[in-house]
Design an enzyme around this catalytic site. Sequence first.
Site, mmCIF file in Angstrom:
data_model
loop_
_atom_site.group_PDB
_atom_site.id
_atom_site.type_symbol
_atom_site.label_atom_id
_atom_site.label_comp_id
_atom_site.label_asym_id
_atom_site.label_seq_id
_atom_site.Cartn_x
_atom_site.Cartn_y
_atom_site.Cartn_z
ATOM 1 N N GLY A 86 -7.548 -16.429 -45.212
ATOM 2 C CA GLY A 86 -6.868 -16.829 -44.560
ATOM 3 C C GLY A 86 -6.538 -16.347 -42.414
ATOM 4 O O GLY A 86 -6.520 -15.408 -42.706
ATOM 5 N N CYS A 87 -6.916 -17.361 -41.415
ATOM 6 C CA CYS A 87 -6.631 -16.814 -40.509
ATOM 7 C C CYS A 87 -4.965 -15.976 -40.216
ATOM 8 O O CYS A 87 -4.868 -14.919 -40.219
ATOM 9 C CB CYS A 87 -6.408 -17.822 -39.536
ATOM 10 S SG CYS A 87 -6.528 -19.286 -40.048
ATOM 11 N N TYR A 88 -3.996 -16.413 -41.395
ATOM 12 C CA TYR A 88 -2.502 -16.416 -40.622
ATOM 13 C C TYR A 88 -2.686 -14.884 -41.973
ATOM 14 O O TYR A 88 -1.497 -14.146 -41.019
ATOM 15 C CB TYR A 88 -1.807 -17.762 -41.065
ATOM 16 C CG TYR A 88 -1.278 -18.198 -40.101
ATOM 17 C CD1 TYR A 88 -1.101 -18.255 -39.019
ATOM 18 C CD2 TYR A 88 -1.854 -20.022 -40.757
ATOM 19 C CE1 TYR A 88 -0.706 -19.016 -38.380
ATOM 20 C CE2 TYR A 88 -1.450 -20.522 -39.799
ATOM 21 C CZ TYR A 88 -0.649 -20.607 -38.933
ATOM 22 O OH TYR A 88 -0.442 -21.327 -37.689
ATOM 23 N N THR A 104 -4.827 -13.024 -42.704
ATOM 24 C CA THR A 104 -5.445 -11.675 -41.611
ATOM 25 C C THR A 104 -4.205 -10.508 -40.671
ATOM 26 O O THR A 104 -4.491 -9.817 -40.236
ATOM 27 C CB THR A 104 -6.788 -12.657 -41.092
ATOM 28 O OG1 THR A 104 -7.470 -12.146 -42.090
ATOM 29 C CG2 THR A 104 -7.171 -11.104 -40.616
ATOM 30 N N SER A 105 -3.914 -12.229 -39.261
ATOM 31 C CA SER A 105 -2.780 -11.679 -38.499
ATOM 32 C C SER A 105 -1.525 -10.927 -39.367
ATOM 33 O O SER A 105 -0.626 -10.451 -38.657
ATOM 34 C CB SER A 105 -2.707 -13.050 -37.949
ATOM 35 O OG SER A 105 -1.349 -13.652 -38.024
#
EC number: 1.2.1.38
Length: 351
Positions: free
Chosen positions: A153-155, A157-158
């Site tokens: 997911g994007c979160y 990853t960050s």
Amino acid sequence: MNVAIVGATGYGGIQAVNLLKNNKNYKISFLGGNKTSGSKWNDNFPFIYLDTDPYIEKISVENISKNSDVALLCLPNGISSTLTRKLLDRGVKVIDLSADYRYKSLVEWEKVYSKEAVAFKRNDDDLCKEAVYGLPEINKEAISNGRLISCPGCYPTSALIPLVPYLSQGIIENEGIVIDSKSGTSGGGREPNQKLLLSECGEGLSAYGLINHRHTSEIEQVASLISGNKIELLFTPHLVPISRGMHSTIYGRLRDPGLTSDDCRILLDNYYRNFKNITVLPVGTFPSTKWVKNTNQIFLSVKVDIRNGRIVILSVIDNLLKGQTGQAIQNLNIMSGFSMDDGLELTNNFP
């Protein structure tokens, strides 16, 4: 290599078409989208012009597999699981951008994605166990040998890219990790959503998914695996009125309170020095989402509060690229034997 883009008319699929249309290593063999099936691509997306102007086709295993080596599944949670096994059985490798195979246990997925679990009666725990978590910076070898890749997911990853170097080397304590993230509205997808209307979210900032956001358990699963210990952390996402971009601030306690900001920066820089898409900033330089917009880049910054032995790590990504489709293309490159960043040499048009 022939690549099918399934769910080509959502934000993830649109990014995939844009990234692959001029890539010499790949040919787009299928564009799938049920709502627009039967219409031509250029009529729907003239700003991402394709010389062949193909038809958007109805999504089916038969249509996807007839001319494709790999399928990028850019679909809502649950739907990928209805296609994946059949595609694999036909020799088509799968890169899934949904959450369907991010957990090593189907039971765990059903806990977190309970609504989807009711709608989609799954029986593919074996594929959950087989799937490779597609974070290229930590899982490159497994990705290269995999046939089913689950993109993070994007979160996560960050959050994970800044955390992994410190967790893997035991630099920070396993307890007390806090992640505070902000995302642009495109993270909510392309379907109509009242909360994402300009008049609802413009000129404002709001938290959502407090305590029980779905990405919390995904971050915890990978963080626990990396550290070798069970990790429970606090994650709070926020919606900010920008179209794309993600900023995460991660807080943790240092095991050695004598470590300085320079020490922690050197460690981070050494860990990622061979990755072209990651920039570790000098101490005191803090990244902006503007720096990564429309790129697959990650900017990281770290500082230590020597008063209390806490570390603060900052990361910025484009949620639609490194947080989604750009990362999928990295995985595709690795699976195909190409350089990880081929076709991702994207330039930010600042400001």
